[in-house]
Enzyme design. Sequence first.
Site, PDB file in Angstrom:
ATOM      1  N   ASP A  75      -1.479  -5.685   6.132  1.00  0.00           N
ATOM      2  CA  ASP A  75      -0.749  -6.885   7.209  1.00  0.00           C
ATOM      3  C   ASP A  75      -2.747  -6.669   7.380  1.00  0.00           C
ATOM      4  O   ASP A  75      -3.252  -5.398   7.141  1.00  0.00           O
ATOM      5  CB  ASP A  75      -0.249  -6.459   8.378  1.00  0.00           C
ATOM      6  CG  ASP A  75      -0.345  -5.928   9.103  1.00  0.00           C
ATOM      7  OD1 ASP A  75       0.630  -5.105   9.886  1.00  0.00           O
ATOM      8  OD2 ASP A  75      -1.207  -4.759   9.113  1.00  0.00           O
TER       9      ASP A  75
ATOM     10  N   GLY B 142      -4.136  -5.129   9.671  1.00  0.00           N
ATOM     11  CA  GLY B 142      -4.399  -3.604  10.267  1.00  0.00           C
ATOM     12  C   GLY B 142      -4.820  -2.575   9.317  1.00  0.00           C
ATOM     13  O   GLY B 142      -4.265  -2.482   8.089  1.00  0.00           O
TER      14      GLY B 142
ATOM     15  N   ASP C 277      -3.350   0.232   7.630  1.00  0.00           N
ATOM     16  CA  ASP C 277      -1.759   0.840   6.936  1.00  0.00           C
ATOM     17  C   ASP C 277      -0.577   0.545   8.612  1.00  0.00           C
ATOM     18  O   ASP C 277       0.120   1.810   8.843  1.00  0.00           O
ATOM     19  CB  ASP C 277      -2.020   2.568   7.210  1.00  0.00           C
ATOM     20  CG  ASP C 277      -3.166   3.159   6.730  1.00  0.00           C
ATOM     21  OD1 ASP C 277      -3.759   3.750   7.238  1.00  0.00           O
ATOM     22  OD2 ASP C 277      -3.270   2.348   5.592  1.00  0.00           O
TER      23      ASP C 277
ATOM     24  N   ASN D 257       0.808  -0.982  -0.034  1.00  0.00           N
ATOM     25  CA  ASN D 257       0.361   0.156   0.232  1.00  0.00           C
ATOM     26  C   ASN D 257       0.871   1.802  -0.053  1.00  0.00           C
ATOM     27  O   ASN D 257       1.968   0.890   0.658  1.00  0.00           O
ATOM     28  CB  ASN D 257      -0.921   0.191   1.521  1.00  0.00           C
ATOM     29  CG  ASN D 257      -1.640   1.153   1.314  1.00  0.00           C
ATOM     30  OD1 ASN D 257      -2.423   1.196   0.164  1.00  0.00           O
ATOM     31  ND2 ASN D 257      -1.800   1.576   2.298  1.00  0.00           N
ATOM     32  N   THR D 258       0.474   2.222  -0.204  1.00  0.00           N
ATOM     33  CA  THR D 258       1.496   4.005  -0.323  1.00  0.00           C
ATOM     34  C   THR D 258      -0.321   4.311   0.481  1.00  0.00           C
ATOM     35  O   THR D 258      -1.541   4.249   0.435  1.00  0.00           O
ATOM     36  CB  THR D 258       0.881   3.817  -2.249  1.00  0.00           C
ATOM     37  OG1 THR D 258       1.439   5.593  -1.358  1.00  0.00           O
ATOM     38  CG2 THR D 258       0.158   4.055  -2.578  1.00  0.00           C
ATOM     39  N   HIS D 259       0.592   5.319   1.306  1.00  0.00           N
ATOM     40  CA  HIS D 259      -0.144   6.271   2.459  1.00  0.00           C
ATOM     41  C   HIS D 259       0.742   7.451   2.218  1.00  0.00           C
ATOM     42  O   HIS D 259       1.847   7.995   2.522  1.00  0.00           O
ATOM     43  CB  HIS D 259      -0.231   5.478   3.686  1.00  0.00           C
ATOM     44  CG  HIS D 259      -0.641   6.079   4.812  1.00  0.00           C
ATOM     45  ND1 HIS D 259      -2.007   5.744   4.837  1.00  0.00           N
ATOM     46  CD2 HIS D 259      -0.153   6.583   5.641  1.00  0.00           C
ATOM     47  CE1 HIS D 259      -2.386   6.472   5.785  1.00  0.00           C
ATOM     48  NE2 HIS D 259      -1.225   7.637   6.038  1.00  0.00           N
TER      49      HIS D 259
HETATM   50  C1  GRF Z   1      -3.323   9.387  -1.848  1.00  0.00           C
HETATM   51  O1  GRF Z   1      -2.103   9.890  -1.325  1.00  0.00           O
HETATM   52  C2  GRF Z   1      -2.956   7.659  -1.192  1.00  0.00           C
HETATM   53  O2  GRF Z   1      -2.208   7.145  -1.355  1.00  0.00           O
HETATM   54  C3  GRF Z   1      -4.118   7.745  -0.319  1.00  0.00           C
HETATM   55  O3  GRF Z   1      -5.491   8.331  -1.649  1.00  0.00           O
HETATM   56  C4  GRF Z   1      -5.033   9.298  -2.942  1.00  0.00           C
HETATM   57  C5  GRF Z   1      -5.049   8.396  -4.545  1.00  0.00           C
HETATM   58  O4  GRF Z   1      -4.671   9.213  -4.950  1.00  0.00           O
HETATM   59  N1  GRF Z   1      -4.820   6.927  -0.119  1.00  0.00           N
HETATM   60  P1  GRF Z   1      -4.868   8.973  -6.397  1.00  0.00           P
HETATM   61  O5  GRF Z   1      -6.353   8.332  -6.162  1.00  0.00           O
HETATM   62  O6  GRF Z   1      -4.245   8.047  -7.010  1.00  0.00           O
HETATM   63  O7  GRF Z   1      -5.012   9.855  -7.577  1.00  0.00           O
END
Ligand code: GRF
Length: 198
Positions: free
Chosen positions: A139, A141, A143, A105-107
């Site tokens: 996982d 949880g 994030d 995931n990217t956060h």
């Molecule tokens: C990103 O910052 C991501 O981490 C968060 O929502 C945003 C999604 O942006 N969960 P996009 O839909 O890829 O433009």
Amino acid sequence: ARVAVLLSGTGSLCAALLAATEDPGYPAEVVVVGSDRTADGLEHARRRGIPTFTCALADHPDRSAWDRALAEALAGYEPDLVVSAGFMKLVGPAVLAAFGGRLVNTHPALLPAFPGAHAVRDALAAGATVTGATVHLIDAGLDTGPIIAQREVAVRPDDDETRLHERIKEVERELLVETVARLSAPGSMSRQATRKNP
Ligand code: GRF
């Protein structure tokens, strides 16, 4: 590596990954883009002739049925790596069993700081002078999985949530493209994970 992307919104992160895969030297290809709702972001895939699917919670009797359907939808494309890029749902045990260890995931914050759906707003409210982007393993949880990569983003005094989030997303896109390439390299974690799950 075969990469599946999950999104819920505009999909700018997905678009950045798709753009990176147009370089023949990039070690990953996006084989499917899925969403949990009708999302504009699916258009980035459709435009490139890449398969898409929508797996909406409302279309299933309960959350575990939705989780199983999502795992099945993903499995059909045999991904080596599943990337949640702005996917606003917590995956459940079926998805974790099928893809745990190769599900990232990217956060838009420096986890463990500011988890959850309002990370940018929370960082501003806390008066943070530095925040950033995180790519982590998912996982059970919210994030909370092991961190794979992070990059800092300075908060500017005149920032509001939108402006700061856009600046963070620029870094998120770079970090995601770099991290997917690294995980796709031969002998990387995702291949080991694949090897573990025969
Ligand atoms: C990103 O910052 C991501 O981490 C968060 O929502 C945003 C999604 O942006 N969960 P996009 O839909 O890829 O433009």
